[in-house]
Design an enzyme around this catalytic site. Structure first.
Site, PDB file in Angstrom:
ATOM      1  N   LYS A 231       0.794  -1.206  -0.127  1.00  0.00           N
ATOM      2  CA  LYS A 231       0.108  -0.001  -0.100  1.00  0.00           C
ATOM      3  C   LYS A 231       0.921   1.270   0.061  1.00  0.00           C
ATOM      4  CE  LYS A 231      -2.913   2.778   3.048  1.00  0.00           C
ATOM      5  NZ  LYS A 231      -3.730   2.655   4.500  1.00  0.00           N
TER       6      LYS A 231
ATOM      7  N   ASP B 278      -2.465  10.704   3.223  1.00  0.00           N
ATOM      8  CA  ASP B 278      -3.825  10.228   3.558  1.00  0.00           C
ATOM      9  C   ASP B 278      -4.495  11.263   4.455  1.00  0.00           C
ATOM     10  OD1 ASP B 278      -6.287   8.760   3.623  1.00  0.00           O
ATOM     11  OD2 ASP B 278      -5.547   7.395   5.262  1.00  0.00           O
TER      12      ASP B 278
ATOM     13  N   LYS C 271     -10.147  12.713   7.922  1.00  0.00           N
ATOM     14  CA  LYS C 271      -9.666  12.376   9.446  1.00  0.00           C
ATOM     15  C   LYS C 271      -9.836  13.495  10.300  1.00  0.00           C
ATOM     16  CE  LYS C 271      -5.865   9.466   7.817  1.00  0.00           C
ATOM     17  NZ  LYS C 271      -6.689   8.026   8.326  1.00  0.00           N
TER      18      LYS C 271
ATOM     19  N   ASP D 271       1.609   6.782   5.241  1.00  0.00           N
ATOM     20  CA  ASP D 271       0.969   5.734   4.943  1.00  0.00           C
ATOM     21  C   ASP D 271       1.177   5.135   3.890  1.00  0.00           C
ATOM     22  OD1 ASP D 271      -1.603   4.606   5.675  1.00  0.00           O
ATOM     23  OD2 ASP D 271      -2.686   5.721   4.534  1.00  0.00           O
TER      24      ASP D 271
ATOM     25  N   ASP E 289     -11.759   6.831   4.063  1.00  0.00           N
ATOM     26  CA  ASP E 289     -10.781   6.674   4.640  1.00  0.00           C
ATOM     27  C   ASP E 289     -10.451   5.247   4.867  1.00  0.00           C
ATOM     28  OD1 ASP E 289      -8.341   7.641   6.057  1.00  0.00           O
ATOM     29  OD2 ASP E 289      -9.575   7.640   8.136  1.00  0.00           O
TER      30      ASP E 289
ATOM     31  N   GLU F 277      -9.361   3.627   2.234  1.00  0.00           N
ATOM     32  CA  GLU F 277      -8.930   3.536   1.172  1.00  0.00           C
ATOM     33  C   GLU F 277      -7.582   2.653   0.722  1.00  0.00           C
ATOM     34  OE1 GLU F 277      -5.505   4.994   2.852  1.00  0.00           O
ATOM     35  OE2 GLU F 277      -7.457   5.530   3.438  1.00  0.00           O
TER      36      GLU F 277
ATOM     37  N   ARG G 235      -7.258  -0.537   1.234  1.00  0.00           N
ATOM     38  CA  ARG G 235      -7.958  -1.830   0.771  1.00  0.00           C
ATOM     39  C   ARG G 235      -8.499  -1.694  -0.595  1.00  0.00           C
ATOM     40  NH1 ARG G 235     -12.197  -2.165   5.599  1.00  0.00           N
ATOM     41  NH2 ARG G 235     -10.148  -1.248   6.385  1.00  0.00           N
TER      42      ARG G 235
END
Length: 502
Positions: free
Chosen positions: A265, A270, A277, A288, A347, A349, A351
């Site tokens: 990933k 993010d 967030k 991230d 959020d 995201e 996956r």
């Protein structure tokens, strides 16, 4: 930059600024560990008693400095490093890895330091070498007065008393350095702020790495992603002015009979997207992309070590930002391969980009696949900040990955994939939704990813959300900021696949 070397000289005769010895915690007080006996002899056998008088106990991580004036050693300073109680089977690799890291940190500001630690075999040399380079790591790229008020890293660390001419020792020493340098490369990536590391820049770094270390790199840009219908990666990246990328890394060995895919990933920043967030949760979100950083670092190490295994690495790179073009909660994305996902939380995201990359990776028919991601806060709630979770579709493979992680000193824990969580991902309008029920969120994220793994592929998911970034104190070989978590595990798993133990 710190350099490492092996020496056939004794610790007492080597000209250095300091000698580091190990100090074990004994029943009646501290005991000089093997490797430091020559130094103890140079003090006429009184070194342990002097250290005791100075308050040393041999507790792990403890350091005690003593001037060497009057002793028959060339160095002016001896540093006793606590190793804790010595088990019957001798000190383990992780204890020695931490010792190497602590030695590098306490030697900061010195030019040349001898490490006279207990090297029982090649694996101990590898552990100390690895820990020393990891412990010497600093990230100074953005300091104008980079060392003002700070000590420079030690220039040269010399491992003495480690059978420097032995081929197995030399190989282990080099292996320890290669893996540590790859971990530090990943740390650099994780520590780089997002304004200087976007998907395009990350992809360019991967291209350079491929040229330098001998693996192929293919970059799929936003136009090719659209043409290939990579709806997950595009959906996450469409809110940013900096478009996404999918990067394929390919390492092959002419004698390889086994194969593995590594998927990372790579969310270079993010914000949470439209599902923004909360305040206080954004400041470290440059990290991230740590999963993709770990995959790139591992690929560099695998190529440098020449492991007899075919490996593909996949970096799913995007920036998750809120804007008028961003994916909205309630939107449906058509993923690579055709399945549809209703996005209820932007959020969640990671996956989505991983699902596209996993599907693509499986098209090449790997025997095994590992994805690595800073995926869920829920895993941090479950396991804390130092342990990553392992979810898998194959119990045997999950156990093997866990064992590999433990051998490399990376704490991990096997996690289940409860069958009942699958129904919580059912959507009334799409094949899946991207979040399930709140309880067991880390596990339902794994269940979501499992849906995109091809039949017959043994898969494991490493959720490194906790240990990928250290906001706590520096200790052992663990620096502040990016830790390079999972690089060592991925390299070890690749080695185990190569030799048939997995």
């Amino acid at each position: 930059m710190t350099t490492l070397s092996l020496s056939t000289s004794s610790a007492a005769t080597l000209r250095a600024d300091a000698i580091v010895i190990g100090l074990a915690k004994g029943a009646d007080g501290p005991v000089v560990a093997a490797g430091g006996d020559g130094v103890e002899a140079a003090f006429d056998g009184s070194l342990a008693s002097v250290l005791t008088a100075l308050g040393a106990t041999g507790a792990e991580g403890e350091t005690t400095r003593i001037p060497a004036a009057g002793a028959a050693v060339k160095a002016p300073l001896v540093i006793a490093l606590g190793l804790g109680e010595e088990p019957e089977e001798g000190f383990g690799a992780e204890t020695l890895r931490k010792a190497g890291g602590n030695a590098a940190r306490v030697a900061a500001g010195l030019k040349k330091v001898a490490l006279a630690l207990p090297y029982a075999g090649p694996q101990d040399v590898e552990a100390v070498a690895q820990g020393a380079l990891l412990g010497a790591y600093t990230f100074e790229a953005y300091r104008v007065n980079s060392r003002e008020g700070r000590k420079d890293p030690v220039k040269d660390l010399v491992l003495v008393g480690a059978k420097a001419r032995d081929k197995a020792v030399k190989a282990a020493f080099e292996r320890g350095q290669v893996v540590a340098e790859s971990v530090n490369k990943t740390r650099d990536l994780v520590n780089t702020p997002s304004n200087d590391l976007d998907p395009k820049t990350f992809a360019a770094i991967a291209v350079d790495a491929g040229k330098n270390f001998g693996f192929k790199v293919e970059v799929t840009d936003e136009k090719a992603l659209a043409k290939g219908a990579y709806g997950g990666i595009l959906g996450v990246g469409q809110g940013s002015a900096k478009p996404p990328r999918l990067v394929r890394l390919g390492y092959t060995h002419p004698k390889a009979k086994r194969s593995i895919a590594l998927v990372g990933k790579g969310i270079t920043y993010d914000s949470g997207g439209i599902s923004l967030k909360p305040a206080g949760a954004n400041e470290t979100m440059k990290m991230d992309m740590a999963g993709a950083g770990a995959v790139l670092g591992a690929m560099i190490a695998i190529a440098r070590l020449g492991l007899q295994v075919n490996v593909t690495g996949w970096l799913a790179l995007a920036e998750n930002m809120p804007s008028g073009t961003a994916t909205r909660p309630g939107d449906v994305l058509r993923m690579y391969g055709g399945r549809t996902v209703e996005v209820l939380n932007t959020d969640a995201e990671g996956r989505l980009v991983l699902a596209d990359a996993i599907t693509r990776a499986c098209e090449e028919g790997p025997e095994k696949l590992i994805d690595v991601a800073t995926l869920t806060g829920a895993m941090m709630v479950a396991l804390g900040n130092k342990t990553f979770g392992i979810v898998a579709n194959d119990d045997e493979f999950r156990s093997a990955v866990h064992a590999a992680a433990e051998r490399t000193g990376e704490p991990s824990w096997p996690m289940p994939t409860p069958a009942e969580l699958r129904r919580t991902l059912d959507s009334p309008i799409a094949d899946l939704k991207n979040i399930g029920e709140r309880m067991g969120g880390a596990l339902s994220a794994g269940v979501f990813l499992r849906e995109f793994v091809a039949e017959g592929v043994s898969w494991a998911h490493l959720d490194i959300a906790g240990p990928a970034y250290n906001e706590g104190e520096v200790s052992g070989y663990t620096a502040k900021g990016g830790t390079g978590c999972a690089v060592r595990t991925l390299v070890q798993v690749a080695a185990d696949v190569a030799d048939g133990t997995i």
